[in-house]
Scaffold this active site. Structure first.
Site, PDB file in Angstrom:
ATOM      1  NE  ARG A 176      -5.044  -7.196  -2.523  1.00  0.00           N
ATOM      2  CZ  ARG A 176      -3.751  -6.947  -2.338  1.00  0.00           C
ATOM      3  NH1 ARG A 176      -3.340  -6.326  -1.250  1.00  0.00           N
ATOM      4  NH2 ARG A 176      -2.857  -7.312  -3.217  1.00  0.00           N
ATOM      5  CB  THR A 221       7.744  -5.365  -2.210  1.00  0.00           C
ATOM      6  OG1 THR A 221       6.888  -4.267  -2.525  1.00  0.00           O
ATOM      7  CG2 THR A 221       8.985  -5.283  -3.069  1.00  0.00           C
ATOM      8  N   GLY A 222       5.253  -6.398  -4.088  1.00  0.00           N
ATOM      9  CA  GLY A 222       4.721  -6.491  -5.441  1.00  0.00           C
ATOM     10  C   GLY A 222       3.228  -6.753  -5.393  1.00  0.00           C
ATOM     11  CB  THR A 246       5.038  -3.918   0.515  1.00  0.00           C
ATOM     12  OG1 THR A 246       3.695  -3.994   0.075  1.00  0.00           O
ATOM     13  CG2 THR A 246       5.286  -4.882   1.641  1.00  0.00           C
ATOM     14  N   GLY A 252      -3.519  -9.140   0.817  1.00  0.00           N
ATOM     15  CA  GLY A 252      -2.461  -9.476  -0.134  1.00  0.00           C
ATOM     16  C   GLY A 252      -1.535 -10.556   0.396  1.00  0.00           C
ATOM     17  CG  ASP A 253       2.439 -10.521  -1.141  1.00  0.00           C
ATOM     18  OD1 ASP A 253       1.793  -9.445  -1.216  1.00  0.00           O
ATOM     19  OD2 ASP A 253       3.677 -10.560  -1.239  1.00  0.00           O
ATOM     20  N   GLY A 272       0.302  -8.497  -4.766  1.00  0.00           N
ATOM     21  CA  GLY A 272       0.230  -9.637  -3.858  1.00  0.00           C
ATOM     22  C   GLY A 272      -0.440 -10.871  -4.408  1.00  0.00           C
TER      23      GLY A 272
HETATM   24  N1  GLY Z   1       2.452  -6.996  -1.686  1.00  0.00           N
HETATM   25  C1  GLY Z   1       1.524  -6.236  -0.975  1.00  0.00           C
HETATM   26  C2  GLY Z   1       0.146  -6.423  -1.375  1.00  0.00           C
HETATM   27  O1  GLY Z   1      -0.131  -6.874  -2.480  1.00  0.00           O
HETATM   28  O2  GLY Z   1      -0.739  -6.115  -0.597  1.00  0.00           O
END
Ligand code: GLY
Length: 237
Positions: free
Chosen positions: A169, A191-192, A141, A171-172, A194
């Site tokens: 879906r 980043t990671g 990300t 993410g964060d 999510g």
């Molecule tokens: N951190 C980005 C995601 O999980 O989509």
């Protein structure tokens, strides 16, 4: 590949920094830096976004300004060249914080954004990555934080999410408090994986820890320690 990634990061940093040096806002700086990374096929955002399990790209992005705590986000958009720009547009031109899918794309059209054909995001390398991926896999990300000469800090995050994610879906990255946070003290971009960052409200966790007097480095390390047991390997700016 590594060289190309480093070049892309340098270009994003130089562009953001020159905006700050000439007295521009932290918001302009992070938007410009993130747009450069979104336009670079080597990063998992915008043009380089990874494929979901239906061989499509669904992108998420968010942006936040520290002093005012104004925020904007878009999720699951597939025809927006620069999702971070649309996140800013949502923040500045609607009463809402987060818009998703078709609704977000409708707002984009109203705002005069050019919608691109999904072919714009096509990448043989990312398609190959989908074919070899047995389970959810992450590819960087992008995010940026900046402090401007007026003392305002801003944060932004943009992503194609996880390779092989299910359609729909999210993410964060577009979730304020999970993937992005900015207030008058700290600006955070995560980043990671999510899901783990959402379950720990990771970005906001750093702000809470600073408010309670914790050192910044310790706060970041302990936030990552909270995320890791939930499968959230990753990092934070
Ligand atoms: N951190 C980005 C995601 O999980 O989509």
């Amino acid at each position: 590949k590594q060289k190309a990634i480093q070049e892309g990061l340098k270009q994003a940093l130089a562009t953001g920094y020159s905006i700050l040096e000439s007295g521009g806002s932290s918001l302009d700086a992070i938007e410009a830096a993130i747009m450069i990374l979104e336009d670079n096929i080597n990063f998992n955002a915008g043009k380089g976004s990874v494929y979901n399990s239906a061989e499509k790209q669904e992108m998420d992005a968010s942006i936040m300004v520290g002093d005012s705590q104004q925020a904007g986000a878009v999720a699951s958009v597939s025809r927006i060249k620069n999702p971070i720009k649309l996140a800013r547009y949502v923040m500045e031109n609607t009463k809402h914080v987060m818009m998703v899918g078709e609704g977000a794309e409708k707002i984009a059209k109203e705002g005069g954004f050019e919608l691109v054909n999904p072919d714009y995001f096509a990448s043989i390398e990312n398609l190959e990555r989908l074919k070899v991926t047995q389970e959810k896999e992450k590819l960087g990300t992008v995010g940026a934080v900046a402090l401007d000469q007026s003392g305002t800090i801003s944060a932004g995050t943009s992503t194609g999410g996880m390779t092989n994610k299910k359609p729909g879906r999210i993410g964060d990255s577009p979730i304020i408090g999970a993937g992005t946070w900015a207030d008058s003290t700290v600006a955070v971009s995560c980043t990671g994986v999510g899901e783990a960052y959402i379950r720990t409200c990771a970005a906001h966790e750093i702000s809470t820890r600073l408010r309670l007097g914790q050192d910044l480095k310790v706060a970041c390390a302990e936030m990552l320690d909270m995320v890791a047991p939930l499968g959230g390997r990753g990092g934070v700016i």
